[in-house]
Design an enzyme around this catalytic site. Structure first.
Site: not given
Length: 264
Positions: A49, A60, A174
């Site tokens: 990734e 994040d 994911y």
């Protein structure tokens, strides 16, 4: 069959679990970033990734936020990330997923993004803040370019939506392990393994579990029922520590090898 599909087929045939390694494009410089990507691939990462840095990430944690700031300060952007993929592709065939947020991709232009990324050798996109229900422009463009649009599912997604993600997505699902942001954690959330088993039974795509996985033991536990583990912040932490120094890629290589060994 895409290269991501081929990677998971190879893993199934070999009886292995997959390792998806995340690194931020341009961290700490484009040249060093390429060296880290090559090291991760050489050490056995099955899929990479490549994070496209963004000034306002929502998913994040501090480690990857800091990596984005370093990369942005060095001038990295969408075009630079695509160039980085092209440089990587000249020497390595490891599948590459561009991981980022919709704003920079939209500003670049979705048709141009797909065309340029495909030409560079990217294999898919993972757009963190693009809900499945709002993927109208991006989804057909990505599929039309022959790339995968990786869906994300969180513990709050609900099984009906996860099944919808599975039908609409491609490459792999994911599966976010926590209701929070990325970052190194000491242990997996309670109930994550059983939840993974429930999701795995409900979907047809390979399942890769991410967020918080930072050690070989955690990777092994996360893939008890899943097909792959995604390790991001722990890889980025090595880049943060070593920067452009010669020891960084070697240290990343040792870490990736230890992760991959635990998944065989």
């Amino acid at each position: 069959m895409t290269s991501i599909d081929a990677a998971f087929r190879r893993l199934r045939d070999a009886g292995e679990k997959g390792l998806v390694a995340y690194l931020t494009a341009g961290d700490p410089s484009p040249r060093a970033s390429l060296s880290y990507l090559r090291s991760a691939a050489d050490a056995g990462a099955d899929i990479l990734e490549v994070g496209v840095p963004f000034s306002d990430p929502t998913a994040d944690g501090p480690t990857i936020e800091a990596a984005s700031r370093r990369a942005l300060a060095g001038g990295m952007n969408v075009a630079g990330a695509i160039d980085l993929v092209a440089s990587f592709r000249r020497t390595h065939g490891t599948p590459v997923v561009l991981f980022g947020y919709y704003n920079p991709f939209h500003r670049y232009g979705i048709p141009k993004l797909c065309a340029d990324s495909r030409e560079a050798g990217a294999d898919g996109f993972l757009i963190v803040d693009l809900p499945h229900e709002e993927a109208g422009e991006a989804a057909p463009a990505i599929r039309g370019a022959g790339m995968s649009l990786i869906p994300l599912a969180a513990p709050t997604s609900g099984m009906d939506r996860i099944r919808a993600f599975d039908r609409a997505g491609s490459g792999f699902l994911y599966l976010i392990s926590v209701t929070g942001v990325t970052g190194i954690r000491e242990s997996l959330p309670a109930g994550m393994v059983s939840w993974t088993r429930e999701v795995k039974r409900a979907v047809t795509l390979p399942v890769a579990v991410g967020f918080g996985i930072s050690s070989p033991a955690m990777a092994r536990s996360a893939t008890r029922y899943a097909d792959a583990a995604v390790v991001g912040s722990a890889c980025v932490k090595i880049v943060e520590k070593h920067g452009r120094g010669r020891l960084g890629p070697a240290e990343l290589s040792r870490f990736v090898r230890s992760l991959k060994k635990s998944l065989r």
